[in-house]
Write a protein that holds these residues in place. Structure first.
Motif, PDB file in Angstrom:
ATOM      1  N   GLY A 191      53.502  21.370 -41.267  1.00 60.81           N
ATOM      2  CA  GLY A 191      52.174  20.792 -41.126  1.00 60.81           C
ATOM      3  C   GLY A 191      51.916  20.197 -39.760  1.00 60.81           C
ATOM      4  N   GLY A 192      52.948  19.656 -39.115  1.00 66.82           N
ATOM      5  CA  GLY A 192      52.770  19.089 -37.784  1.00 66.82           C
ATOM      6  C   GLY A 192      52.556  20.126 -36.704  1.00 66.82           C
ATOM      7  N   ALA A 193      52.775  21.387 -37.057  1.00 61.52           N
ATOM      8  CA  ALA A 193      52.629  22.470 -36.081  1.00 61.52           C
ATOM      9  C   ALA A 193      51.205  22.976 -35.970  1.00 61.52           C
ATOM     10  CB  ALA A 193      53.550  23.635 -36.457  1.00 61.52           C
ATOM     11  N   ILE A 194      50.341  22.579 -36.914  1.00 60.00           N
ATOM     12  CA  ILE A 194      48.985  23.130 -36.972  1.00 60.00           C
ATOM     13  C   ILE A 194      47.984  21.993 -37.133  1.00 60.00           C
ATOM     14  CG2 ILE A 194      47.416  24.687 -38.185  1.00 60.00           C
ATOM     15  CD1 ILE A 194      49.945  26.140 -39.277  1.00 60.00           C
ATOM     16  N   GLU A 195      46.993  21.946 -36.259  1.00 57.32           N
ATOM     17  CA  GLU A 195      45.879  21.003 -36.367  1.00 57.32           C
ATOM     18  C   GLU A 195      44.625  21.761 -36.791  1.00 57.32           C
ATOM     19  OE1 GLU A 195      44.608  17.548 -35.373  1.00 57.32           O
ATOM     20  OE2 GLU A 195      46.516  17.298 -36.407  1.00 57.32           O
ATOM     21  N   GLN A 196      43.828  21.164 -37.671  1.00 53.53           N
ATOM     22  CA  GLN A 196      42.606  21.813 -38.144  1.00 53.53           C
ATOM     23  C   GLN A 196      41.398  20.899 -37.962  1.00 53.53           C
ATOM     24  OE1 GLN A 196      44.893  20.532 -40.238  1.00 53.53           O
ATOM     25  NE2 GLN A 196      43.675  19.025 -41.355  1.00 53.53           N
ATOM     26  N   ASP A 197      40.238  21.517 -37.674  1.00 55.76           N
ATOM     27  CA  ASP A 197      39.024  20.710 -37.526  1.00 55.76           C
ATOM     28  C   ASP A 197      38.176  20.725 -38.789  1.00 55.76           C
ATOM     29  OD1 ASP A 197      37.790  23.202 -37.540  1.00 55.76           O
ATOM     30  OD2 ASP A 197      36.646  22.869 -35.689  1.00 55.76           O
ATOM     31  N   PHE A 258      42.401  17.077 -33.304  1.00 55.65           N
ATOM     32  CA  PHE A 258      40.959  17.240 -33.481  1.00 55.65           C
ATOM     33  C   PHE A 258      40.349  15.911 -33.889  1.00 55.65           C
ATOM     34  CE2 PHE A 258      41.695  21.909 -34.181  1.00 55.65           C
ATOM     35  CZ  PHE A 258      40.823  22.350 -33.193  1.00 55.65           C
ATOM     36  N   LEU A 259      39.258  15.545 -33.255  1.00 55.91           N
ATOM     37  CA  LEU A 259      38.477  14.371 -33.634  1.00 55.91           C
ATOM     38  C   LEU A 259      37.338  14.748 -34.570  1.00 55.91           C
ATOM     39  CD1 LEU A 259      38.243  12.826 -30.066  1.00 55.91           C
ATOM     40  CD2 LEU A 259      39.683  11.983 -31.942  1.00 55.91           C
ATOM     41  N   ARG A 263      35.368  18.812 -30.995  1.00 56.93           N
ATOM     42  CA  ARG A 263      35.820  17.677 -30.197  1.00 56.93           C
ATOM     43  C   ARG A 263      37.301  17.431 -30.444  1.00 56.93           C
ATOM     44  NH1 ARG A 263      33.491  11.435 -30.101  1.00 56.93           N
ATOM     45  NH2 ARG A 263      34.434  10.857 -28.102  1.00 56.93           N
ATOM     46  N   ALA A 264      38.058  17.302 -29.359  1.00 59.63           N
ATOM     47  CA  ALA A 264      39.503  17.122 -29.452  1.00 59.63           C
ATOM     48  C   ALA A 264      39.966  16.005 -28.534  1.00 59.63           C
ATOM     49  CB  ALA A 264      40.222  18.423 -29.105  1.00 59.63           C
ATOM     50  N   LEU A 265      41.234  15.654 -28.688  1.00 58.84           N
ATOM     51  CA  LEU A 265      41.865  14.610 -27.897  1.00 58.84           C
ATOM     52  C   LEU A 265      43.221  15.112 -27.433  1.00 58.84           C
ATOM     53  CD1 LEU A 265      42.291  10.864 -28.817  1.00 58.84           C
ATOM     54  CD2 LEU A 265      44.323  12.306 -28.606  1.00 58.84           C
ATOM     55  N   VAL A 266      43.579  14.795 -26.187  1.00 60.91           N
ATOM     56  CA  VAL A 266      44.895  15.136 -25.657  1.00 60.91           C
ATOM     57  C   VAL A 266      45.517  13.889 -25.049  1.00 60.91           C
ATOM     58  CG1 VAL A 266      46.215  16.554 -24.028  1.00 60.91           C
ATOM     59  CG2 VAL A 266      44.189  17.512 -25.152  1.00 60.91           C
ATOM     60  N   GLN A 267      46.757  13.592 -25.425  1.00 62.84           N
ATOM     61  CA  GLN A 267      47.474  12.498 -24.765  1.00 62.84           C
ATOM     62  C   GLN A 267      48.006  13.007 -23.438  1.00 62.84           C
ATOM     63  OE1 GLN A 267      49.958   9.695 -26.890  1.00 62.84           O
ATOM     64  NE2 GLN A 267      51.572   9.891 -25.348  1.00 62.84           N
ATOM     65  N   MET A 268      47.623  12.320 -22.371  1.00 65.05           N
ATOM     66  CA  MET A 268      47.969  12.750 -21.026  1.00 65.05           C
ATOM     67  C   MET A 268      49.149  11.955 -20.475  1.00 65.05           C
ATOM     68  SD  MET A 268      45.831  15.172 -20.610  1.00 65.05           S
ATOM     69  CE  MET A 268      46.018  15.530 -18.848  1.00 65.05           C
ATOM     70  N   PRO A 269      50.006  12.606 -19.692  1.00 58.09           N
ATOM     71  CA  PRO A 269      51.121  11.909 -19.060  1.00 58.09           C
ATOM     72  C   PRO A 269      50.661  11.150 -17.821  1.00 58.09           C
ATOM     73  CG  PRO A 269      51.115  14.195 -18.391  1.00 58.09           C
ATOM     74  CD  PRO A 269      49.983  14.043 -19.382  1.00 58.09           C
ATOM     75  N   GLY A 296      31.568  28.992 -31.906  1.00 60.36           N
ATOM     76  CA  GLY A 296      31.098  29.348 -30.569  1.00 60.36           C
ATOM     77  C   GLY A 296      30.734  28.185 -29.682  1.00 60.36           C
ATOM     78  N   ALA A 297      30.868  26.952 -30.170  1.00 60.92           N
ATOM     79  CA  ALA A 297      30.522  25.780 -29.359  1.00 60.92           C
ATOM     80  C   ALA A 297      31.646  25.466 -28.381  1.00 60.92           C
ATOM     81  CB  ALA A 297      30.258  24.575 -30.256  1.00 60.92           C
ATOM     82  N   ARG A 298      31.304  24.995 -27.201  1.00 62.60           N
ATOM     83  CA  ARG A 298      32.298  24.599 -26.202  1.00 62.60           C
ATOM     84  C   ARG A 298      32.996  23.324 -26.664  1.00 62.60           C
ATOM     85  NH1 ARG A 298      32.506  26.082 -20.720  1.00 62.60           N
ATOM     86  NH2 ARG A 298      34.515  25.394 -19.861  1.00 62.60           N
ATOM     87  N   MET A 299      34.312  23.260 -26.491  1.00 64.26           N
ATOM     88  CA  MET A 299      35.068  22.084 -26.894  1.00 64.26           C
ATOM     89  C   MET A 299      34.820  20.922 -25.938  1.00 64.26           C
ATOM     90  SD  MET A 299      36.943  22.625 -29.648  1.00 64.26           S
ATOM     91  CE  MET A 299      38.051  21.239 -29.463  1.00 64.26           C
ATOM     92  N   ALA A 300      34.613  19.744 -26.496  1.00 63.37           N
ATOM     93  CA  ALA A 300      34.598  18.507 -25.727  1.00 63.37           C
ATOM     94  C   ALA A 300      35.963  17.860 -25.903  1.00 63.37           C
ATOM     95  CB  ALA A 300      33.504  17.571 -26.223  1.00 63.37           C
ATOM     96  N   VAL A 301      36.594  17.449 -24.803  1.00 64.27           N
ATOM     97  CA  VAL A 301      37.974  16.976 -24.875  1.00 64.27           C
ATOM     98  C   VAL A 301      38.092  15.580 -24.288  1.00 64.27           C
ATOM     99  CG1 VAL A 301      40.375  17.553 -24.425  1.00 64.27           C
ATOM    100  CG2 VAL A 301      38.675  19.386 -24.543  1.00 64.27           C
ATOM    101  N   ASP A 302      38.582  14.643 -25.094  1.00 67.71           N
ATOM    102  CA  ASP A 302      38.861  13.282 -24.640  1.00 67.71           C
ATOM    103  C   ASP A 302      40.312  13.180 -24.208  1.00 67.71           C
ATOM    104  OD1 ASP A 302      36.566  11.101 -25.533  1.00 67.71           O
ATOM    105  OD2 ASP A 302      36.525  12.909 -26.761  1.00 67.71           O
ATOM    106  N   GLN A 303      40.580  12.282 -23.267  1.00 68.75           N
ATOM    107  CA  GLN A 303      41.948  12.017 -22.835  1.00 68.75           C
ATOM    108  C   GLN A 303      42.406  10.665 -23.370  1.00 68.75           C
ATOM    109  OE1 GLN A 303      42.515  12.341 -18.612  1.00 68.75           O
ATOM    110  NE2 GLN A 303      41.780  14.455 -18.502  1.00 68.75           N
TER     111      GLN A 303
END
Length: 385
Positions: A191-197, A258-259, A263-269, A296-303
């Protein structure tokens, strides 16, 4: 169970924790496990309206959270007591917001009840090997019309790296306990290998799933088709990931989440971090920023800025300092803090902004983190049908 370690030893190899001396199963035990798993799946009713079920995003309303109680000194050694304390802290915290059902072996159920208290329901009829319910538990699906079923991802000890005779059966046994139809997906994964929106889009790392230790002789197209069928989705956003540096081969939920649909979130180094995991995180951000959803919507990505590994409390080289490995439950977001004060506070503020109306709880789970996992790794939601 997820690993995203910055200050990993130069030798690389399997981090996170020691494996059991007899990693995997003997041939006889494997045969028994497979036979029982097939029999249990066959004994349960088939899902209705094939194709109508979909795994919802995590922030929908939950009926309960499922967890598991670790009791193996073969896995945890002298760290077991501390890890049990962290598991009980997580369980008690989530139980303030929604019911928690914790699977424990019969011999350790009394200790689990004592440490978790009366707010947590301990289930002693579903044996477990370890505590990583995100990877071993069922993936629940809803059909939008009151239906609920569950899918098992055929857990094989992260590529037969750890004994898993009990954990391989946890998904089907929980589905049976709940009384919902259960099927096995046509792939091996966690389950940790797959994220779903929840709206048709998945994200995952190739390093974990397109890997001969899980899915030998299967192409990316075949694995992707199996994922889409299991999750009721229509598109996968793939990241390359990191092969062979941790037990999970780089699970996505330690880095990207996924938020909401689109819309998604990435933890940045830190800018100064340049190890394989830092490069992987930056690449995930680039891929997501250029991606579109199933619709077909463009992803919005938060850091979400990660901490400085030289300023956190733990000095363990296998430590997972992932704010992104949070868990969303009814009315709350349960995350971790690591002792790097400024980014700890910034992460809490960011999560409160990203999940308005929910309480953000930050916990010290350093013992669990030293085992290479986080809060999302040890929880599995059962959504309201």
């Amino acid at each position: 169970m997820n690993d995203h370690v910055v200050n990993r030893p130069a030798s690389g190899g399997m981090g996170r924790r020691r494996f059991l001396a007899a990693a995997g199963l003997t041939a006889a035990a494997a045969a028994i496990t497979a036979t029982e798993g097939r029999a249990r799946a066959a004994s349960l009713p088939a899902p209705k309206a094939a194709g109508a079920f979909r795994v919802p995003i995590e922030d929908v309303r939950h009926t309960r959270t499922w967890m598991a109680w670790p009791d193996s000194t073969s896995i945890w050694g002298n760290q077991l007591g501390g890890v049990q304390s962290d598991i009980s802290l997580i369980a008690r915290t989530i139980a303030k917001y929604e019911p928690v059902y914790l699977c424990a072996n019969s011999g350790s159920a009394a200790k689990a009840r004592s440490m978790c208290g009366p707010s947590v329901t301990v289930v002693s009829t579903i044996p477990v090997d370890d505590c990583w319910m995100r990877d071993t538990g069922p993936v629940f699906r809803t059909d939008g019309s009151g239906g609920l079923d569950a899918v098992g991802l055929n857990f094989n000890g992260w590529g037969k790296k750890q004994a898993h005779a009990r954990d391989n059966l946890v998904a089907g046994r929980i589905a049976s306990h709940v009384g919902v139809p259960f099927t096995s997906a046509a792939l091996v994964g966690e389950g940790g290998a797959i994220e779903q929106d929840g709206a048709g889009t998945l994200m995952a790392t190739r390093s974990s799933l397109i890997n001969k230790n899980r899915n030998p002789n299967k192409s990316q197209a075949q694995i992707e088709a199996a994922m889409l069928a299991a999750y009721g989705a229509s598109k996968v956003i793939w990241f390359d990931g990191v092969v062979g540096q941790d037990i999970t081969d780089d699970h996505v939920d330690a880095t990207s989440r996924f938020l909401a649909p689109g819309r998604a979130l990435v933890q940045m180094p830190l800018a100064s971090d340049n190890d394989v995991y830092a490069k992987d995180a930056r690449k995930q951000y680039q891929v997501l920023s250029a991606a579109t959803t199933a619709g077909g919507a463009r992803m919005a990505v938060d850091q979400l800025q990660g901490p400085d590994y030289y300023k956190i409390r733990s000095t363990n080289p296998d430590f997972l300092a992932s704010y992104a490995n949070y868990y969303v439950c009814n009315g709350a977001v349960i995350s971790a803090h690591f002792g790097d004060t400024r980014p700890d506070a910034a992460a809490k503020t960011a999560l409160a902004r990203l999940y308005p109306g929910r309480t953000v709880e930050q916990l010290n789970i350093d013992r669990l983190g030293a085992g290479g996992g986080g809060i999302h790794c040890v929880t599995q939601q059962q959504p309201v049908a």
